[in-house]
Design an enzyme around this catalytic site. Structure first.
Site, PDB file in Angstrom:
ATOM      1  CG  ASP A  21      -0.383  -0.139   2.514  1.00  8.30           C
ATOM      2  OD1 ASP A  21       0.850  -0.219   2.603  1.00  8.30           O
ATOM      3  OD2 ASP A  21      -1.143  -0.144   3.516  1.00  8.30           O
ATOM      4  CB  SER A  22       4.594   1.723  -0.067  1.00  6.19           C
ATOM      5  OG  SER A  22       4.834   0.542  -0.809  1.00  6.19           O
ATOM      6  CG  ASP A  81       0.401  -4.057   2.084  1.00  7.85           C
ATOM      7  OD1 ASP A  81       0.501  -4.922   2.987  1.00  7.85           O
ATOM      8  OD2 ASP A  81       1.265  -3.177   1.886  1.00  7.85           O
ATOM      9  CE  LYS A 104       3.064  -6.047   3.926  1.00 12.48           C
ATOM     10  NZ  LYS A 104       2.628  -4.883   4.702  1.00 12.48           N
ATOM     11  CD  GLU A 106       0.327  -1.505   8.057  1.00 12.27           C
ATOM     12  OE1 GLU A 106      -0.050  -0.690   8.931  1.00 12.27           O
ATOM     13  OE2 GLU A 106       0.864  -1.157   6.995  1.00 12.27           O
ATOM     14  CD  GLU A 160       7.729  -0.271   7.857  1.00 13.35           C
ATOM     15  OE1 GLU A 160       6.766  -0.964   7.466  1.00 13.35           O
ATOM     16  OE2 GLU A 160       7.975   0.882   7.434  1.00 13.35           O
TER      17      GLU A 160
HETATM   18  O1  KIV Z   1       3.531  -1.167   1.661  1.00  7.20           O
HETATM   19  C1  KIV Z   1       4.731  -1.485   1.756  1.00  7.20           C
HETATM   20  O2  KIV Z   1       5.569  -1.137   0.921  1.00  7.20           O
HETATM   21  C2  KIV Z   1       5.131  -2.307   2.894  1.00  7.20           C
HETATM   22  C3  KIV Z   1       6.592  -2.553   3.063  1.00  7.20           C
HETATM   23  C4  KIV Z   1       7.227  -1.360   3.637  1.00  7.20           C
HETATM   24  C5  KIV Z   1       6.856  -3.767   3.876  1.00  7.20           C
HETATM   25  O3  KIV Z   1       4.326  -2.731   3.652  1.00  7.20           O
END
Ligand code: KIV
Length: 277
Positions: A53-54, A96, A126, A128, A195
């Site tokens: 989600d980055s 994510d 994924k 969090e 992280e």
């Molecule tokens: O969204 C992302 O890029 C991440 C990484 C920083 C692990 O979750």
């Protein structure tokens, strides 16, 4: 994700990652958001591609990961899965689950995880969080959807933390993180991203789990490492945190190429007869 074409390589599975941990083989993971990059990274032998989600930051220009929607994540993930499939088909693709797509209820989390898996055939999702989402992780994994956890600095909670500083430096938070990691494993997670936490804590978590840990700013003892592709390629001039190793300066390469193109167009050098019909 498995493909039958003859040039295809053995697809990386959750089982394979577990074996890698047991054999002491390090796992490489990078983010990817589009088809072209996914092909290059799969060809380079990256084990896991994370549709992070980055993308909210590095693709859309938001200041946090919170604004990205599930539809936008699926859009990126479809392109990445297609890229891997058309290359060697080896890399595992993890997507994510974006902010508020899994926090409201277990039922909604399951519906959204299913939507992500069905619409683009990735390998896993994924999420969090630790104890707060343990039940949700169990619910999702119980129906057969692999879940990767994410502890330590969790960017979806940035407004709660108020800064991107290293997490779990105090004993209480470190103890909680270790408990959360064990809980995620017990709930069925197949791997956990750690992280921005102290290396010693990441090492302890790694030793305490049978599933692999993938670190980002969490030291050498993790079972694998993940970084944001834009950071290792040097695409963002302003962002140079200590945990990033920059392998290229594409910002300069791209800017120089674009400047040269502009100059060639202006001086009528491009297109030449050879570049015309
Ligand atoms: O969204 C992302 O890029 C991440 C990484 C920083 C692990 O979750």
């Amino acid at each position: 994700m498995n493909s039958s074409a003859s040039h295809k390589a053995a697809h990386v599975t959750t089982r394979r990652l577990l074996d890698m941990k047991q054999n002491g083989e390090k796992i490489s993971m990078l983010t990817a958001y589009d088809y072209t990059m996914a092909r290059i990274l799969d060809r380079a032998g990256v084990d896991v591609l994370l549709v992070g989600d980055s993308a909210s930051n590095v693709f859309s220009g938001h200041s946090t990961t919170l604004p990205i929607t599930i539809e936008e994540m699926i859009y990126h993930a479809k392109a990445v899965v297609k890229g891997v499939k058309e290359e060697s088909g080896r890399a595992m693709v993890v997507t994510d689950m974006p902010f508020m797509s899994y926090q409201l209820s277990g039922e909604e989390a399951l519906r959204n995880a299913g939507k992500i898996m069905k619409e683009h055939e990735c390998d896993a999702v994924k999420l969090e969080g630790g104890r707060v989402i343990a039940e949700t992780v169990k619910r999702i994994t119980d129906v057969g959807i692999p879940v990767m956890g994410h502890l330590g600095l969790m960017p979806q909670s940035i407004y709660k933390y108020g800064s991107y500083r290293v997490r779990a430096q105090e004993e209480r938070e470190a103890e909680q993180l270790l408990e959360d990691a064990v809980l995620l494993e017990q709930s069925g997670a197949f791997a956990i991203v750690l992280e921005k936490i102290p290396s010693a804590l990441a090492a302890e978590v790694t030793r305490s789990l049978t599933i692999p840990t993938i670190g980002i700013g969490a030291g050498i003892e993790c079972d694998g490492q993940v970084l944001v592709i834009n950071d290792i390629l040097g695409l963002n001039r302003e962002f140079h945190p200590r945990f990033v190793r920059q392998y290229a300066d594409l910002n300069t390469v791209i800017e120089d190429a674009a400047r040269q193109y502009v100059a060639d167009v202006r001086k009528r050098d491009f297109p030449s007869p050879d570049e015309s019909y």
